[in-house]
Motif scaffolding. Sequence first.
Motif, PDB file in Angstrom:
ATOM      1  N   UNK A 176       0.830  -1.201   0.000  1.00 14.97           N
ATOM      2  CA  UNK A 176       0.000   0.000   0.000  1.00 14.97           C
ATOM      3  C   UNK A 176       0.866   1.253   0.000  1.00 14.97           C
ATOM      4  N   UNK A 177       0.417   2.278  -0.721  1.00 14.19           N
ATOM      5  CA  UNK A 177       1.056   3.591  -0.695  1.00 14.19           C
ATOM      6  C   UNK A 177       0.008   4.653  -0.427  1.00 14.19           C
ATOM      7  N   UNK A 178       0.372   5.675   0.319  1.00 13.38           N
ATOM      8  CA  UNK A 178      -0.520   6.803   0.589  1.00 13.38           C
ATOM      9  C   UNK A 178       0.112   8.120   0.154  1.00 13.38           C
ATOM     10  N   UNK A 179       1.224   8.020  -0.595  1.00 15.29           N
ATOM     11  CA  UNK A 179       1.914   9.241  -1.037  1.00 15.29           C
ATOM     12  C   UNK A 179       2.289   9.172  -2.517  1.00 15.29           C
ATOM     13  N   UNK A 210      -7.325  -4.130 -10.098  1.00 16.39           N
ATOM     14  CA  UNK A 210      -7.955  -2.906 -10.603  1.00 16.39           C
ATOM     15  C   UNK A 210      -8.873  -2.326  -9.534  1.00 16.39           C
ATOM     16  N   UNK A 211      -9.023  -1.014  -9.557  1.00 12.92           N
ATOM     17  CA  UNK A 211      -9.890  -0.347  -8.602  1.00 12.92           C
ATOM     18  C   UNK A 211     -10.981   0.429  -9.294  1.00 12.92           C
ATOM     19  N   UNK A 212     -12.004   0.824  -8.508  1.00 13.23           N
ATOM     20  CA  UNK A 212     -13.061   1.703  -8.979  1.00 13.23           C
ATOM     21  C   UNK A 212     -13.545   2.527  -7.800  1.00 13.23           C
ATOM     22  N   UNK A 213     -13.505   3.848  -7.930  1.00 11.78           N
ATOM     23  CA  UNK A 213     -13.887   4.690  -6.814  1.00 11.78           C
ATOM     24  C   UNK A 213     -12.779   4.785  -5.782  1.00 11.78           C
ATOM     25  N   UNK A 214     -13.097   5.328  -4.604  1.00  9.78           N
ATOM     26  CA  UNK A 214     -12.052   5.619  -3.615  1.00  9.78           C
ATOM     27  C   UNK A 214     -11.576   4.447  -2.783  1.00  9.78           C
ATOM     28  N   UNK A 215     -12.308   3.283  -2.791  1.00  3.83           N
ATOM     29  CA  UNK A 215     -11.930   2.221  -1.869  1.00  3.83           C
ATOM     30  C   UNK A 215     -12.027   0.802  -2.430  1.00  3.83           C
ATOM     31  N   UNK A 216     -12.793   0.592  -3.499  1.00  2.00           N
ATOM     32  CA  UNK A 216     -13.017  -0.766  -4.000  1.00  2.00           C
ATOM     33  C   UNK A 216     -11.906  -1.220  -4.928  1.00  2.00           C
ATOM     34  N   UNK A 231     -12.324  -9.464  -3.903  1.00  2.00           N
ATOM     35  CA  UNK A 231     -12.782  -8.077  -3.807  1.00  2.00           C
ATOM     36  C   UNK A 231     -12.522  -7.528  -2.405  1.00  2.00           C
ATOM     37  N   UNK A 232     -12.065  -6.285  -2.367  1.00  2.00           N
ATOM     38  CA  UNK A 232     -11.913  -5.557  -1.110  1.00  2.00           C
ATOM     39  C   UNK A 232     -12.638  -4.222  -1.221  1.00  2.00           C
ATOM     40  N   UNK A 233     -13.374  -3.859  -0.194  1.00  2.25           N
ATOM     41  CA  UNK A 233     -14.081  -2.570  -0.160  1.00  2.25           C
ATOM     42  C   UNK A 233     -13.407  -1.588   0.782  1.00  2.25           C
ATOM     43  N   UNK A 234     -12.210  -1.957   1.291  1.00  2.00           N
ATOM     44  CA  UNK A 234     -11.518  -1.080   2.233  1.00  2.00           C
ATOM     45  C   UNK A 234     -10.036  -0.927   1.876  1.00  2.00           C
ATOM     46  N   UNK A 235      -9.778  -0.788   0.589  1.00  3.60           N
ATOM     47  CA  UNK A 235      -8.413  -0.560   0.097  1.00  3.60           C
ATOM     48  C   UNK A 235      -7.446  -1.666   0.505  1.00  3.60           C
ATOM     49  N   UNK A 236      -7.927  -2.899   0.439  1.00  4.63           N
ATOM     50  CA  UNK A 236      -7.021  -4.014   0.571  1.00  4.63           C
ATOM     51  C   UNK A 236      -6.831  -4.581   1.944  1.00  4.63           C
TER      52      UNK A 236
END
Length: 369
Positions: A176-179, A210-216, A231-236
């Motif tokens: 995960x990256x946040x920057x 692949x993602x869609x939207x801010x968290x999925x 599938x993850x709905x909380x960014x992994x």
Amino acid sequence: MRGMGKTKTMRRTVFVGLCGAALAGAALAAPSTALADGAGSTPNRGLSWQLKESGSDARFRGLAAVSRRTAWVAGTKGTVLRTSDGGKTWRDVSPPGVAALEFRDVEAFDGRRAVVLAIGEGEASRVLRTEDGGATWTESFRNTDAQAFYDCMTFFDRRHGLAMSDPVDGRYRILSTADGGRSWKVLPNAGMPAAQEGEAGFAASGQCLVGSGPRDVWLATGGAARARVLHSADRGLTWTATDAPIPAGDPARGVFGLAFRDRTHGIAVGGDYRADQPSPKAAAVTGDGGRSWDPSGRPPPAYRSGVAWFPHSRSAALAVGPTGTDVTADGGRTWRTVDTGSYDTVDCVEDGSCWASGEKGRIARLERR
């Protein structure tokens, strides 16, 4: 997944003022050669891939379309190219000293900022980032776990993104990256379901994560008894797994590419990547965010590695593979082959531009004839 050729080794994309549905309709209304033979030389109506001279013989499985004028590709021999004039010219912006690396994914925020992923066992898996159009690169992650093999990455926005590795100690590993890719951390695996024996991801098109939207986010798998989509709905952080009706039961079979137009409607493509093997069920669709998948009633006729929704369309999409391009106008339920040129990945962006790339330096942009 280790090998593709060995057992692993393998990433998305119409015009300003025109909606995706109209473009797909044009392709479907034209003859089956509407997209020509990959060179765009035969049709005089509908859509066609227009090849762009890349000046490279690399295989580009990594593709990031930014706009009609700007795109990035990443591939073999540590090669990264960028165009800012619609593909008329391509600038070689490859990082120095990385000719031994295999780039399989690239995510670009604009014409200056991009992140590339190299695949492989151990330290061959790396992430590099540029903020100046590829003039300079910074390595932001190098894998030090001999069991890990990174396949794909995706970004939710300009800051938050994920990368995935084949299972380590029986579970997929998520970075995960946040920057914006400047730094990465391994997420805890407590919320990750156990992997099947032999299961892994395919680094074929940069679309196994692949993602869609801010968290999925969704993760495609193969190589085991059943092909699955996680599938993850909380960014992994936590994941659920669902079987997908795409050929499995062999290291060369599974789901190779995913595309979601929103958090509920998605398409999965794949099959058996070996040229001498059939792929009778090469696509599937979901309308509930991946909790269930239905096989396409008329799927593409062969293995497909990349898929992308036409922008501003609720039903039109493209799928590509080594033997051709297919178009759907009904959300992936039925497909029609409209081109026989070889491409590994496809990407469409909001200004209506679609790009594709693949073997022998092939890069193309979708044009209306």
